[in-house]
Design a protein around this motif. Structure first.
Motif, PDB file in Angstrom:
ATOM      1  N   UNK A  72       0.849  -1.181   0.000  1.00  0.00           N
ATOM      2  CA  UNK A  72       0.000   0.000   0.000  1.00  0.00           C
ATOM      3  C   UNK A  72       0.890   1.239   0.000  1.00  0.00           C
ATOM      4  N   UNK A  73       0.763   2.078  -1.026  1.00  0.00           N
ATOM      5  CA  UNK A  73       1.544   3.301  -1.090  1.00  0.00           C
ATOM      6  C   UNK A  73       0.987   4.305  -0.098  1.00  0.00           C
ATOM      7  N   UNK A  74       1.835   4.942   0.715  1.00  0.00           N
ATOM      8  CA  UNK A  74       1.332   5.927   1.675  1.00  0.00           C
ATOM      9  C   UNK A  74       0.638   7.089   0.971  1.00  0.00           C
ATOM     10  N   UNK A  75      -0.249   7.735   1.680  1.00  0.00           N
ATOM     11  CA  UNK A  75      -0.918   8.917   1.150  1.00  0.00           C
ATOM     12  C   UNK A  75       0.065  10.079   1.175  1.00  0.00           C
ATOM     13  N   UNK A  76       0.317  10.668   0.010  1.00  0.00           N
ATOM     14  CA  UNK A  76       1.274  11.755  -0.087  1.00  0.00           C
ATOM     15  C   UNK A  76       0.645  13.073   0.360  1.00  0.00           C
ATOM     16  N   UNK A  77       1.470  13.910   0.985  1.00  0.00           N
ATOM     17  CA  UNK A  77       1.046  15.253   1.389  1.00  0.00           C
ATOM     18  C   UNK A  77       1.665  16.312   0.483  1.00  0.00           C
ATOM     19  N   UNK A  78       2.345  15.864  -0.586  1.00  0.00           N
ATOM     20  CA  UNK A  78       3.048  16.764  -1.497  1.00  0.00           C
ATOM     21  C   UNK A  78       2.439  16.677  -2.882  1.00  0.00           C
ATOM     22  N   UNK A  79       2.321  17.834  -3.544  1.00  0.00           N
ATOM     23  CA  UNK A  79       1.765  17.861  -4.899  1.00  0.00           C
ATOM     24  C   UNK A  79       2.459  18.940  -5.713  1.00  0.00           C
ATOM     25  N   UNK A  80       2.296  18.858  -7.011  1.00  0.00           N
ATOM     26  CA  UNK A  80       3.018  19.725  -7.953  1.00  0.00           C
ATOM     27  C   UNK A  80       2.035  20.374  -8.916  1.00  0.00           C
ATOM     28  N   UNK A  81       2.274  21.643  -9.233  1.00  0.00           N
ATOM     29  CA  UNK A  81       1.456  22.356 -10.211  1.00  0.00           C
ATOM     30  C   UNK A  81       2.334  22.794 -11.370  1.00  0.00           C
ATOM     31  N   UNK A  82       1.821  22.616 -12.585  1.00  0.00           N
ATOM     32  CA  UNK A  82       2.549  23.016 -13.788  1.00  0.00           C
ATOM     33  C   UNK A  82       1.850  24.157 -14.515  1.00  0.00           C
ATOM     34  N   UNK A  83       0.825  24.737 -13.859  1.00  0.00           N
ATOM     35  CA  UNK A  83       0.088  25.847 -14.485  1.00  0.00           C
ATOM     36  C   UNK A  83      -0.108  27.007 -13.511  1.00  0.00           C
ATOM     37  N   UNK A  84       0.914  27.242 -12.686  1.00  0.00           N
ATOM     38  CA  UNK A  84       0.857  28.390 -11.786  1.00  0.00           C
ATOM     39  C   UNK A  84      -0.083  28.234 -10.608  1.00  0.00           C
ATOM     40  N   UNK A  85      -0.420  27.007 -10.242  1.00  0.00           N
ATOM     41  CA  UNK A  85      -1.259  26.772  -9.075  1.00  0.00           C
ATOM     42  C   UNK A  85      -2.730  26.577  -9.368  1.00  0.00           C
ATOM     43  N   UNK A  86      -3.108  26.499 -10.658  1.00  0.00           N
ATOM     44  CA  UNK A  86      -4.525  26.289 -10.991  1.00  0.00           C
ATOM     45  C   UNK A  86      -4.946  24.849 -10.694  1.00  0.00           C
ATOM     46  N   UNK A  87      -4.082  23.914 -11.020  1.00  0.00           N
ATOM     47  CA  UNK A  87      -4.377  22.505 -10.737  1.00  0.00           C
ATOM     48  C   UNK A  87      -3.161  21.884 -10.054  1.00  0.00           C
ATOM     49  N   UNK A  88      -3.436  20.832  -9.251  1.00  0.00           N
ATOM     50  CA  UNK A  88      -2.373  20.188  -8.482  1.00  0.00           C
ATOM     51  C   UNK A  88      -2.401  18.685  -8.713  1.00  0.00           C
ATOM     52  N   UNK A  89      -1.206  18.083  -8.752  1.00  0.00           N
ATOM     53  CA  UNK A  89      -1.082  16.660  -9.058  1.00  0.00           C
ATOM     54  C   UNK A  89      -0.190  15.979  -8.023  1.00  0.00           C
ATOM     55  N   UNK A  90      -0.675  14.884  -7.471  1.00  0.00           N
ATOM     56  CA  UNK A  90       0.138  14.031  -6.610  1.00  0.00           C
ATOM     57  C   UNK A  90       0.700  12.890  -7.441  1.00  0.00           C
ATOM     58  N   UNK A  91       1.857  12.369  -7.019  1.00  0.00           N
ATOM     59  CA  UNK A  91       2.485  11.294  -7.775  1.00  0.00           C
ATOM     60  C   UNK A  91       3.052  11.757  -9.100  1.00  0.00           C
ATOM     61  N   UNK A  92       3.272  13.071  -9.236  1.00  0.00           N
ATOM     62  CA  UNK A  92       3.787  13.626 -10.492  1.00  0.00           C
ATOM     63  C   UNK A  92       4.960  14.557 -10.218  1.00  0.00           C
ATOM     64  N   UNK A  93       5.826  14.157  -9.282  1.00  0.00           N
ATOM     65  CA  UNK A  93       6.953  14.989  -8.898  1.00  0.00           C
ATOM     66  C   UNK A  93       8.169  14.656  -9.748  1.00  0.00           C
ATOM     67  N   UNK A  94       9.169  15.546  -9.716  1.00  0.00           N
ATOM     68  CA  UNK A  94      10.420  15.300 -10.417  1.00  0.00           C
ATOM     69  C   UNK A  94      10.361  15.674 -11.883  1.00  0.00           C
ATOM     70  N   UNK A  95      11.531  15.595 -12.541  1.00  0.00           N
ATOM     71  CA  UNK A  95      11.599  15.945 -13.959  1.00  0.00           C
ATOM     72  C   UNK A  95      10.793  15.001 -14.822  1.00  0.00           C
ATOM     73  N   UNK A  96      10.658  13.754 -14.379  1.00  0.00           N
ATOM     74  CA  UNK A  96       9.867  12.786 -15.146  1.00  0.00           C
ATOM     75  C   UNK A  96       8.371  12.963 -14.923  1.00  0.00           C
ATOM     76  N   UNK A  97       8.020  13.786 -13.950  1.00  0.00           N
ATOM     77  CA  UNK A  97       6.611  14.021 -13.577  1.00  0.00           C
ATOM     78  C   UNK A  97       5.894  12.719 -13.245  1.00  0.00           C
ATOM     79  N   UNK A  98       6.637  11.795 -12.612  1.00  0.00           N
ATOM     80  CA  UNK A  98       6.052  10.478 -12.317  1.00  0.00           C
ATOM     81  C   UNK A  98       6.468   9.955 -10.957  1.00  0.00           C
TER      82      UNK A  98
END
Length: 359
Positions: free
Chosen positions: A144-170
């Motif tokens: 079971x993958x832990x629930x992440x508390x970190x997320x990334x936005x690629x549009x200036x904060x309009x939308x946020x994605x978990x599990x999409x960190x790093x240069x690979x966005x994965x």
């Protein structure tokens, strides 16, 4: 009736939420440190821009705080000395310029946060415009993958994605961001050493056969409104805990026909970060009947009984992690410690090997 009074808790086992060092009493610690990551891997970095932002969420149990300090790992990056980072705390924009003299050792930058920007519940911290953050990925192979508390936005904060960190966005993991609250944590646990009811002064005496009818715990404490202290007891017939010879923890302050060896623990709790209960003393009253004739044939001729020093914190082994296994194989660490006959000798061999790498 035998009475044991304890009014100094410095040698008692406790978790990091208890302060038993600044005085002989026990109370909740003055600060509360919150972290989501293990800090095992900090090699993966992300650059922050006006369009690409990082968000970390922390749940704060009480808003009655003096202040807070936000810690984030930047390694050797000095970008924000010239171009400030923007940090939004629950929508309140703040700017941050790095001051290397105020940084913690090991590459941790920090930013003071006023209490007025914080709230009870989920708090959002958004990093953008300049600087870097580092990622600690979740270990692979977990059921079971832990629930992440970190997320990334690629549009200036309009939308946020978990599990999409790093240069690979994965990458699924956590940013190396931590929060220290200047206020008491909601709960902490204090645990006594094991108490021998037949030798409460630790004299090493030959104990007679005992009949322990009843054991009662009493306490003296300061408990402001919204705070409380819960006690638990357990007992056994062996001088160290063994689930085969000891009872489980019981949420009570009295035991009928307990074993010779007993232990108590206290859970200190508060509803507000600006209040703490204070445990001043604990007394144990034992209704004991000793059969002195049972030791009449025995005589103590000598005793070599040095004082044992115990840590105030429980020892725990690090859980399995893929980076740990990689280092173990890469540096052949099993061979490094192979000559150690005991675990302590193996620790010493590993310590010496680590030291020799930088000579």
């Amino acid at each position: 009736m035998k009475r044991i009074l304890i009014s100094n808790f410095r040698n008692h086992c406790r978790d990091r939420f208890i302060d038993a060092q600044t005085s002989s009493t026990a109370r909740l610690a003055p600060t509360h440190f919150i972290t989501h990551e293990m800090g095992v891997d900090g090699d993966i970095r992300e650059e922050l821009t006006p369009g690409t932002a990082a968000k970390v969420e922390f749940e704060i149990p009480s808003a009655k705080l003096k202040s807070a300090e936000l810690l984030f790992y930047v390694n050797a990056d000095q970008t924000t000395q010239n171009r400030p980072m923007r940090v939004q705390v629950n929508g309140h924009p703040l700017t941050h310029r790095q001051n290397r003299q105020r940084m913690l050792t090991g590459g941790w930058d920090r930013k003071k946060i006023a209490a007025k920007y914080l709230k009870k519940g989920i708090n959002e911290f958004v990093f953008s415009h300049s600087g870097v953050l580092h990622i600690d990925p979740f270990p692979g192979g977990l059921a079971e993958t832990p629930e992440s508390h970190s997320s990334r936005s690629y549009d200036g904060g309009k939308t946020w994605h978990k599990g999409a960190l790093g240069q690979t966005r994965a990458i699924d993991g956590e940013y190396l961001v931590r929060l220290r609250l200047k206020g008491h944590p909601p709960q902490g646990t204090l645990c006594s050493p094991i108490i021998d009811l037949a030798d409460t002064e630790h004299e090493g005496r030959i104990a007679p056969q005992l009949g322990i009818r009843r054991l009662r715990l009493r306490s003296r404490a300061l408990k402001p409104q919204g705070t409380r202290i819960r006690f638990e007891l357990r007992s056994g017939s062996t001088p160290s805990f063994d689930p085969r010879t000891w009872t489980t923890w019981e949420k009570r302050t009295a035991l009928e026909w307990p074993g010779r060896f007993v232990q108590w623990r206290a859970v200190l709790e508060t509803n507000s970060a600006d209040k703490t209960p204070v445990l001043q003393s604990v007394s144990l009253e034992a209704d004991i009947k000793e059969d002195i004739q049972s030791i009449a044939p025995f005589e103590l001729l000598g005793l070599d009984h040095p004082e044992l020093v115990y840590s105030s914190y429980d020892f725990a082994y690090m859980g399995l992690h893929p980076h740990q296994e990689r280092l173990r194989k890469q540096y052949r660490l099993d061979e490094v410690i192979s000559k150690g006959q005991t675990e302590l000798e193996q620790f010493a061999l590993l310590r010496d090997w680590i030291h020799s790498q930088w000579l």
